[in-house]
Design a protein around this motif. Structure first.
Motif, PDB file in Angstrom:
ATOM      1  N   LEU A 131       0.850  -1.189   0.000  1.00 17.15           N
ATOM      2  CA  LEU A 131       0.000   0.000   0.000  1.00 17.15           C
ATOM      3  C   LEU A 131       0.887   1.242   0.000  1.00 17.15           C
ATOM      4  CD1 LEU A 131      -2.883   1.146   0.176  1.00 17.15           C
ATOM      5  CD2 LEU A 131      -2.693   1.007   2.671  1.00 17.15           C
ATOM      6  N   LEU A 132       0.665   2.090  -1.007  1.00 21.08           N
ATOM      7  CA  LEU A 132       1.507   3.272  -1.165  1.00 21.08           C
ATOM      8  C   LEU A 132       0.746   4.538  -0.797  1.00 21.08           C
ATOM      9  CD1 LEU A 132       2.615   1.034  -3.223  1.00 21.08           C
ATOM     10  CD2 LEU A 132       3.749   2.933  -4.348  1.00 21.08           C
ATOM     11  N   VAL A 133       1.467   5.477  -0.147  1.00 19.33           N
ATOM     12  CA  VAL A 133       0.908   6.789   0.153  1.00 19.33           C
ATOM     13  C   VAL A 133       2.036   7.809  -0.018  1.00 19.33           C
ATOM     14  CG1 VAL A 133       1.329   6.418   2.623  1.00 19.33           C
ATOM     15  CG2 VAL A 133      -0.259   8.204   1.889  1.00 19.33           C
ATOM     16  N   ALA A 134       1.771   8.854  -0.771  1.00 15.43           N
ATOM     17  CA  ALA A 134       2.809   9.861  -1.039  1.00 15.43           C
ATOM     18  C   ALA A 134       3.056  10.697   0.204  1.00 15.43           C
ATOM     19  CB  ALA A 134       2.378  10.745  -2.201  1.00 15.43           C
ATOM     20  N   ALA A 135       4.339  10.988   0.432  1.00  9.85           N
ATOM     21  CA  ALA A 135       4.701  11.746   1.624  1.00  9.85           C
ATOM     22  C   ALA A 135       4.109  13.152   1.585  1.00  9.85           C
ATOM     23  CB  ALA A 135       6.222  11.821   1.741  1.00  9.85           C
ATOM     24  N   ASP A 136       4.029  13.760   0.399  1.00 10.55           N
ATOM     25  CA  ASP A 136       3.521  15.133   0.337  1.00 10.55           C
ATOM     26  C   ASP A 136       2.000  15.198   0.495  1.00 10.55           C
ATOM     27  OD1 ASP A 136       3.217  13.815  -2.050  1.00 10.55           O
ATOM     28  OD2 ASP A 136       3.991  15.435  -3.326  1.00 10.55           O
ATOM     29  N   ASP A 137       1.273  14.236  -0.097  1.00 10.82           N
ATOM     30  CA  ASP A 137      -0.194  14.261  -0.018  1.00 10.82           C
ATOM     31  C   ASP A 137      -0.744  13.619   1.256  1.00 10.82           C
ATOM     32  OD1 ASP A 137      -0.510  15.543  -2.415  1.00 10.82           O
ATOM     33  OD2 ASP A 137      -0.842  13.707  -3.586  1.00 10.82           O
ATOM     34  N   GLY A 138      -0.092  12.542   1.705  1.00  9.97           N
ATOM     35  CA  GLY A 138      -0.650  11.773   2.806  1.00  9.97           C
ATOM     36  C   GLY A 138      -1.813  10.921   2.324  1.00  9.97           C
ATOM     37  N   PRO A 139      -2.549  10.273   3.229  1.00  3.18           N
ATOM     38  CA  PRO A 139      -3.674   9.418   2.828  1.00  3.18           C
ATOM     39  C   PRO A 139      -4.731  10.229   2.078  1.00  3.18           C
ATOM     40  CG  PRO A 139      -3.103   9.065   5.137  1.00  3.18           C
ATOM     41  CD  PRO A 139      -2.343  10.267   4.697  1.00  3.18           C
ATOM     42  N   MET A 140      -5.178   9.666   0.959  1.00  5.81           N
ATOM     43  CA  MET A 140      -6.178  10.309   0.104  1.00  5.81           C
ATOM     44  C   MET A 140      -7.385   9.368  -0.065  1.00  5.81           C
ATOM     45  SD  MET A 140      -4.951  13.298  -0.699  1.00  5.81           S
ATOM     46  CE  MET A 140      -5.585  13.868  -2.284  1.00  5.81           C
ATOM     47  N   PRO A 141      -8.445   9.826  -0.728  1.00  6.45           N
ATOM     48  CA  PRO A 141      -9.654   8.987  -0.833  1.00  6.45           C
ATOM     49  C   PRO A 141      -9.399   7.578  -1.326  1.00  6.45           C
ATOM     50  CG  PRO A 141     -10.148  11.207  -1.572  1.00  6.45           C
ATOM     51  CD  PRO A 141      -8.676  11.170  -1.297  1.00  6.45           C
ATOM     52  N   GLN A 142      -8.597   7.429  -2.400  1.00  5.12           N
ATOM     53  CA  GLN A 142      -8.380   6.070  -2.898  1.00  5.12           C
ATOM     54  C   GLN A 142      -7.438   5.269  -2.008  1.00  5.12           C
ATOM     55  OE1 GLN A 142      -9.659   8.182  -5.567  1.00  5.12           O
ATOM     56  NE2 GLN A 142     -11.190   6.712  -4.874  1.00  5.12           N
ATOM     57  N   THR A 143      -6.636   5.940  -1.204  1.00  6.34           N
ATOM     58  CA  THR A 143      -5.840   5.208  -0.198  1.00  6.34           C
ATOM     59  C   THR A 143      -6.786   4.484   0.751  1.00  6.34           C
ATOM     60  OG1 THR A 143      -4.258   7.045  -0.268  1.00  6.34           O
ATOM     61  CG2 THR A 143      -3.968   5.402   1.476  1.00  6.34           C
TER      62      THR A 143
ATOM     63  N   ARG B  52       7.357  15.582   8.290  1.00  7.16           N
ATOM     64  CA  ARG B  52       6.180  15.251   7.492  1.00  7.16           C
ATOM     65  C   ARG B  52       6.056  13.732   7.312  1.00  7.16           C
ATOM     66  NH1 ARG B  52       1.098  15.442   6.304  1.00  7.16           N
ATOM     67  NH2 ARG B  52       0.607  14.874   4.138  1.00  7.16           N
ATOM     68  N   ILE B  53       7.188  13.071   7.091  1.00 11.15           N
ATOM     69  CA  ILE B  53       7.168  11.610   6.947  1.00 11.15           C
ATOM     70  C   ILE B  53       6.679  10.959   8.236  1.00 11.15           C
ATOM     71  CG2 ILE B  53       8.630   9.572   6.669  1.00 11.15           C
ATOM     72  CD1 ILE B  53      10.300  11.228   4.671  1.00 11.15           C
ATOM     73  N   ALA B  54       7.124  11.462   9.380  1.00  7.93           N
ATOM     74  CA  ALA B  54       6.674  10.916  10.667  1.00  7.93           C
ATOM     75  C   ALA B  54       5.177  11.126  10.853  1.00  7.93           C
ATOM     76  CB  ALA B  54       7.444  11.588  11.807  1.00  7.93           C
ATOM     77  N   GLU B  55       4.680  12.271  10.383  1.00  8.19           N
ATOM     78  CA  GLU B  55       3.249  12.563  10.488  1.00  8.19           C
ATOM     79  C   GLU B  55       2.436  11.576   9.635  1.00  8.19           C
ATOM     80  OE1 GLU B  55       0.202  16.213   9.299  1.00  8.19           O
ATOM     81  OE2 GLU B  55       2.342  16.625   9.578  1.00  8.19           O
ATOM     82  N   VAL B  56       2.905  11.326   8.402  1.00  6.51           N
ATOM     83  CA  VAL B  56       2.202  10.387   7.520  1.00  6.51           C
ATOM     84  C   VAL B  56       2.277   8.974   8.087  1.00  6.51           C
ATOM     85  CG1 VAL B  56       2.176   9.348   5.215  1.00  6.51           C
ATOM     86  CG2 VAL B  56       2.559  11.812   5.476  1.00  6.51           C
ATOM     87  N   ARG B  57       3.442   8.633   8.660  1.00  6.27           N
ATOM     88  CA  ARG B  57       3.595   7.303   9.254  1.00  6.27           C
ATOM     89  C   ARG B  57       2.577   7.099  10.374  1.00  6.27           C
ATOM     90  NH1 ARG B  57       8.278   4.234   9.228  1.00  6.27           N
ATOM     91  NH2 ARG B  57       9.466   6.099   8.649  1.00  6.27           N
ATOM     92  N   ALA B  58       2.393   8.110  11.208  1.00  4.43           N
ATOM     93  CA  ALA B  58       1.428   8.012  12.311  1.00  4.43           C
ATOM     94  C   ALA B  58      -0.002   7.901  11.770  1.00  4.43           C
ATOM     95  CB  ALA B  58       1.560   9.231  13.229  1.00  4.43           C
ATOM     96  N   GLU B  59      -0.308   8.679  10.721  1.00  2.00           N
ATOM     97  CA  GLU B  59      -1.647   8.603  10.123  1.00  2.00           C
ATOM     98  C   GLU B  59      -1.929   7.204   9.589  1.00  2.00           C
ATOM     99  OE1 GLU B  59      -3.263  12.079   7.769  1.00  2.00           O
ATOM    100  OE2 GLU B  59      -1.122  12.549   7.721  1.00  2.00           O
ATOM    101  N   MET B  60      -0.947   6.622   8.889  1.00  2.23           N
ATOM    102  CA  MET B  60      -1.151   5.295   8.315  1.00  2.23           C
ATOM    103  C   MET B  60      -1.268   4.228   9.398  1.00  2.23           C
ATOM    104  SD  MET B  60      -1.632   5.678   5.198  1.00  2.23           S
ATOM    105  CE  MET B  60      -1.745   3.915   4.876  1.00  2.23           C
ATOM    106  N   ALA B  61      -0.474   4.320  10.440  1.00  3.42           N
ATOM    107  CA  ALA B  61      -0.556   3.358  11.540  1.00  3.42           C
ATOM    108  C   ALA B  61      -1.944   3.385  12.168  1.00  3.42           C
ATOM    109  CB  ALA B  61       0.508   3.657  12.586  1.00  3.42           C
ATOM    110  N   ALA B  62      -2.512   4.585  12.295  1.00  2.00           N
ATOM    111  CA  ALA B  62      -3.850   4.712  12.874  1.00  2.00           C
ATOM    112  C   ALA B  62      -4.905   4.113  11.947  1.00  2.00           C
ATOM    113  CB  ALA B  62      -4.159   6.194  13.147  1.00  2.00           C
TER     114      ALA B  62
END
Length: 639
Positions: free
Chosen positions: A81-93, A122-132
């Protein structure tokens, strides 16, 4: 092993796969032009030190193409599962995470792509979002890596995780293929010069070899189209055999490209089935805003097919988000389906994924689908292994289980004899549970005792009549086997087609014994034509009325056979006629044709038909239209 790459549009799926494998999965000109994946793309990575090969399915992320993503995801072993660091989780994610979760995929890894474009914070923020986001799903705890296809950051670490999973898969596969029959979900078909029609897809179960006979389904006629595997490519190379978990291309002789399409299945003919109704274990996505009710209109994805359907909840009235229930999917078009196959449900507008589940029974009933009996059967079908599921069904099925039908629904070419529990009654592809067997044995003995009380002068009823008295809904093969078991145990007596308790015997009077002895020569001499009461009485010099009473008593005892009123046969003669019927049937796939039986016996048509109808009544044959079919389980007239 098959890895599905998923994620929002333009989050770098194709680019990352190219960095891992060196293969560009955007293969169509339109994909090149638009810079997005439209169709499923494939790439392969060899596993060093092993013959194993990892297949990557690069699925599209555009909303209108999510159904294509589902077609690819239904056969994957591991998710990327891929998520771009700049966008973060998006609808299709989120949509793809729902698809992967509801398909029950438990192995995965998250790649935070374009790491070179974002700060560590920013990468740490996206990592936390994805873990949640992963926490309430089967992918909870999956590794989360920051990668960049441009700089190479994290690519080697990601590749190492993938190769380790592939080696574990290869080690687990040593010692043979899985025991299920072959089936492949077709997601593409095309014509190759010099080869003909080729289909591709993911093998969901079993193995296939060059030359194997195969079936294509579903079809408008309801009958599978038979073909064979002319040649195979698995994981993008020519092979002699391919197995579950591999991407496979199969060349099919004798089939036009227009006769096969995405959504169909290629499978072992032994499990060929198509259905408009499937019973499933269904889970509503925890993120849904509303509960699901019976009657909900959905789009069902199974294999590479998607079909409109309605939902009928079976064991609850309302299915709450995050909860599971038994349900029946009533499909608007036929699909191939087998136990354990994953299904996805999207809303009727195909705008979001709402639920997912597992097929329990492709032979779902139209009526009585919510009865306690049916729910008990479905709960038995949730057990872990096929033998356990069969044992569970036998424990609750009142009239037994069609084992061949069960095996096909399970995706098994056949069941081994030891799959049926030892104490179960088995015959002609049917099985009856031990508890039910004992109950029917007691019912048979009780019915016999009652018959003897009411008609003490008769030896007993014929077995067909006893079945009507004791177990009218029990399949005839199981009934005959049950009686044979009772007779072998000494709890029941069988004289010809007549059953009786061992303690009961209808004795002839002295007069009847004398008449029986006098007519015996005439019966023996009558041959295949049989002997009429009037002729036997005349030959013996006895009253026709007394002879009629005596012969009727002998027939009730199983010592004579009465085919029509006043026409009798000696046991030895009827045994020879039965042997001829079996010979005729063996030459015509079990069908005893009246004309062939007439010719073989030298009888006239009327008499031949009378004898065949008698065989139908006593259970040697059964009438199907104008045919008399041999009952394979019948042991009548066999010493």
């Amino acid at each position: 092993m098959i890895i599905g790459t998923a994620g929002h549009i333009d989050h770098g799926k194709s680019t990352l796969v190219r960095a891992l494998t060196g293969v560009d999965t955007d293969r169509l000109p339109e994909e090149k032009k638009r810079g997005i994946s439209i169709e499923l793309g494939y790439a392969f990575l060899d596993v060093e030190g092993s013959d194993a090969r990892v297949g990557f399915i690069d699925v599209p992320g555009h909303e209108r193409l999510v159904h294509t993503m589902v077609a690819g995801a239904s056969g994957i072993d591991m998710a990327l599962l891929l998520v771009a660091a700049d966008d973060g989780p998006m609808p299709q994610t989120l949509e793809h995470l729902a698809v992967l979760s509801l398909l029950g995929i438990r192995r995965g890894v998250v790649a935070i792509t374009k790491a070179d474009r974002a700060s560590p914070e920013r990468i740490a923020e996206v990592r936390a979002e994805m873990a949640a986001l992963l926490a309430p799903t089967p992918l909870s705890g999956a590794p989360i890596l920051a990668v960049s296809a441009q700089t190479g950051e994290g690519v080697d670490a990601l590749k190492a995780i993938i190769l380790e999973a592939a080696r574990a898969d290869a080690a687990g596969a040593e010692g043979g293929f899985d025991h299920k029959a072959f089936r492949l979900a077709i997601d593409r078909s095309f014509t190759l010069a010099g080869t003909g029609t080729v289909v591709t897809g993911t093998i969901h179960a079993g193995q296939v070899r060059v030359g194997d006979e195969l079936a294509v389904l579903p079809t408008p006629s309801g009958q599978p189209v038979l073909t064979r595997a002319r040649s195979l490519h698995a994981q993008n190379r020519a092979v002699e055999a391919a197995q579950a978990g591999q991407r496979c291309a199969v060349a099919l002789p004798g089939i036009a490209k227009n006769d096969v399409e995405r959504g169909q299945w290629l499978c072992d003919p032994a499990i060929a089935l198509q259905t408009h109704r499937i019973d499933v274990q269904l889970t509503l996505w925890h993120g849904e805003a509303k509960a699901m009710k019976s009657g909900a209109r959905v789009l069902v994805h199974i294999g590479a097919a998607h079909v409109a359907a309605s939902v009928a909840l079976l064991d609850v009235d309302v299915l709450a988000p995050g909860e599971s229930a038994l349900a029946q999917l009533v499909l608007h078009a036929p699909v191939g389906a087998w136990h354990g196959e994953r299904v996805l449900l999207r809303d009727a507008a195909a705008s979001r994924t709402v639920a997912g589940g597992t097929v329990l029974d492709p032979f779902a009933p139209t009526r009585y689908r919510r009865t306690p009996q049916r729910l008990a059967e479905l709960r038995a079908l949730t057990l872990p292994t096929a033998p356990e599921r069969l044992a569970g069904l036998l424990a609750v099925a009142p009239y037994g289980v069609d084992v061949a039908r069960f095996a096909a629904a399970q995706g098994l070419a056949s069941l081994t004899p030891d799959s049926v529990p030892n104490k179960a009654l088995a015959q002609a592809g049917l099985a009856l549970g031990a508890t039910q067997t004992e109950a029917f044995e007691q019912a048979a003995l009780a019915a016999l005792a009652a018959f003897h009380d009411k008609q003490p002068d008769e030896l007993g009823p014929d077995t067909a009549r006893l079945r009507r008295l004791a177990a009218p809904r029990l399949p005839a093969p199981l009934w005959q086997t049950l009686l044979a078991r009772l007779a072998a145990d000494g709890r029941l007596g069988l004289r010809g087609a007549v059953a009786h308790l061992p303690s009961h015997g209808a004795q002839l009077t002295a007069q009847e014994t004398r008449i029986a002895q006098k007519v015996a020569p005439g019966l023996a001499a009558a041959g295949f034509e049989g002997a009429w009461v009037r002729d036997l009485a005349k030959g013996a010099g006895e009253s026709e009325a007394l002879v009629r009473i005596t012969l009727a008593r002998l027939a009730r005892q199983g010592d004579l056979h009465q085919t029509v009123k006043d026409l009798y046969y000696a046991p030895a003669t009827m045994a020879r006629l039965a042997a001829i019927a079996r010979e005729v049937g063996s030459e015509h796939d079990g069908d005893v044709l009246a004309a062939q039986f007439r010719d073989a016996t030298g009888l006239g048509r009327k008499r031949a038909i009378q004898i065949l109808e008698y065989f139908d009544r006593i259970g040697l044959t059964r009438r199907v239209g104008d045919l008399h079919k041999l009952r394979a389980e019948s042991t009548l007239f066999i010493e």
